[in-house]
Design a protein around this motif. Structure first.
Motif, short mmCIF file in Angstrom:
data_model
loop_
_atom_site.label_atom_id
_atom_site.label_comp_id
_atom_site.label_asym_id
_atom_site.label_seq_id
_atom_site.Cartn_x
_atom_site.Cartn_y
_atom_site.Cartn_z
N LEU A 30 2.29 1.72 -3.42
CA LEU A 30 1.29 2.23 -4.36
C LEU A 30 1.10 3.74 -4.17
N GLU A 85 -2.24 2.06 -10.18
CA GLU A 85 -2.89 0.78 -9.92
C GLU A 85 -2.77 -0.15 -11.12
N GLN A 86 -3.00 0.38 -12.32
CA GLN A 86 -2.92 -0.46 -13.52
C GLN A 86 -1.49 -0.95 -13.77
N ARG A 137 -3.64 7.88 -9.55
CA ARG A 137 -3.95 6.65 -8.79
C ARG A 137 -4.34 5.52 -9.74
N GLN A 138 -5.13 5.85 -10.75
CA GLN A 138 -5.54 4.83 -11.71
C GLN A 138 -4.33 4.29 -12.48
N THR A 172 0.82 -1.31 -11.52
CA THR A 172 1.17 -2.25 -10.45
C THR A 172 0.58 -3.62 -10.73
N GLU A 173 -0.65 -3.65 -11.23
CA GLU A 173 -1.28 -4.94 -11.55
C GLU A 173 -0.53 -5.64 -12.68
N ASP A 202 0.83 -1.21 0.00
CA ASP A 202 0.00 0.00 0.00
C ASP A 202 0.86 1.26 0.00
N THR A 256 1.91 6.61 -6.92
CA THR A 256 0.92 7.64 -7.23
C THR A 256 1.53 9.02 -7.10
#
Length: 241
Positions: A107, A129-130, A125-126, A132-133, A104, A111
């Protein structure tokens, strides 16, 4: 522009990060090795030629310069790139550990990097997250460390490239001065070396997207200075011994 280029946002002829660091490292090792081989071997054989016309003496000195120089270049490049690679591996291992232990926080950190680059908080943030995935380590390594985990330079590749490039470059002045008749060997060797340095300077600028004229000029001037200096020293010592 092709569909693939439009989709990727890339234009033909532009330098892009993917694979470019590796290309520059190979270019650096190859050009450095070739230039060093040309200039250092030319300096040795011209220095000996200034002191004596004995072809055997020139051959022995030239071969010794080629072998010693190639080994030195390979060893130096291996040590240099190994040190860089060790540092990169250590940084990547630290990043892996942080991603496992505090995902966390990582992430949030990613960001923050994109916010600092100009994205608003939600979009940043989006994106974080993408990425990181898809590839958490790659995303963090690129933004935080400037490292591509899939594009790390191999010390062995760099060492081999330097050794081969040095040897190829060194053979030009060595063969030229051995094959040309005594009365022409010095001017012909200097001319051949000057031409070779112009080519390597132009090639390095072309592949590295740099100014061609300046690259050629600095290569040629540096080589000429080395050749004139060593020939002068050899001539001076030859009259004293």
């Amino acid at each position: 522009m092709s569909v693939d280029e439009m989709e990727s946002g890339q234009h033909e002829g532009e330098a892009h990060q993917g694979g470019f660091n590796s290309r520059l490292n190979w270019l650096r090792a190859g050009v450095l090795g070739a230039n060093d081989g040309i200039v250092s071997t030319a300096g040795v054989v011209l220095g000996v030629a200034g002191a004596t016309t004995d072809r055997t003496a020139i051959l022995i000195a030239g071969v010794a310069a080629v072998v010693a120089g190639a080994m030195s270049m390979a060893a130096g490049e291996y040590v240099s790139v190994s040190t860089q690679r060790d540092s990169e591996d250590a940084l990547l291992e630290k990043e892996r550990r942080e991603l496992e232990e505090m995902p966390d926080d990582e992430l949030d950190e990613l960001t923050g990097f994109y916010v600092a680059k100009g994205l608003d908080e939600d979009l940043a943030r989006q994106v974080a997250e993408q990425l990181t995935e898809n590839d958490a380590l790659g995303a963090h390594a690129e933004v935080e460390l400037g490292i591509d985990p899939d594009d790390l330079t191999s010390p062995w590749h760099a060492a081999f490239a330097s050794m081969v490039a040095f040897t190829v470059g060194a053979l030009l002045p060595l063969l030229t001065i051995l094959l040309v008749p005594d009365g022409l060997r010095v001017p012909v060797t200097m001319a051949a070396v000057t031409g070779a340095l112009a080519i390597t300077g132009w090639t390095s600028a072309e592949l590295g997207y740099g100014p061609r004229g300046w690259a050629v000029l600095r290569n040629v001037l540096g080589g000429l200075f080395a050749m004139v200096l060593t020939f002068g020293i050899g001539s001076a010592l030859g009259t004293q011994v």
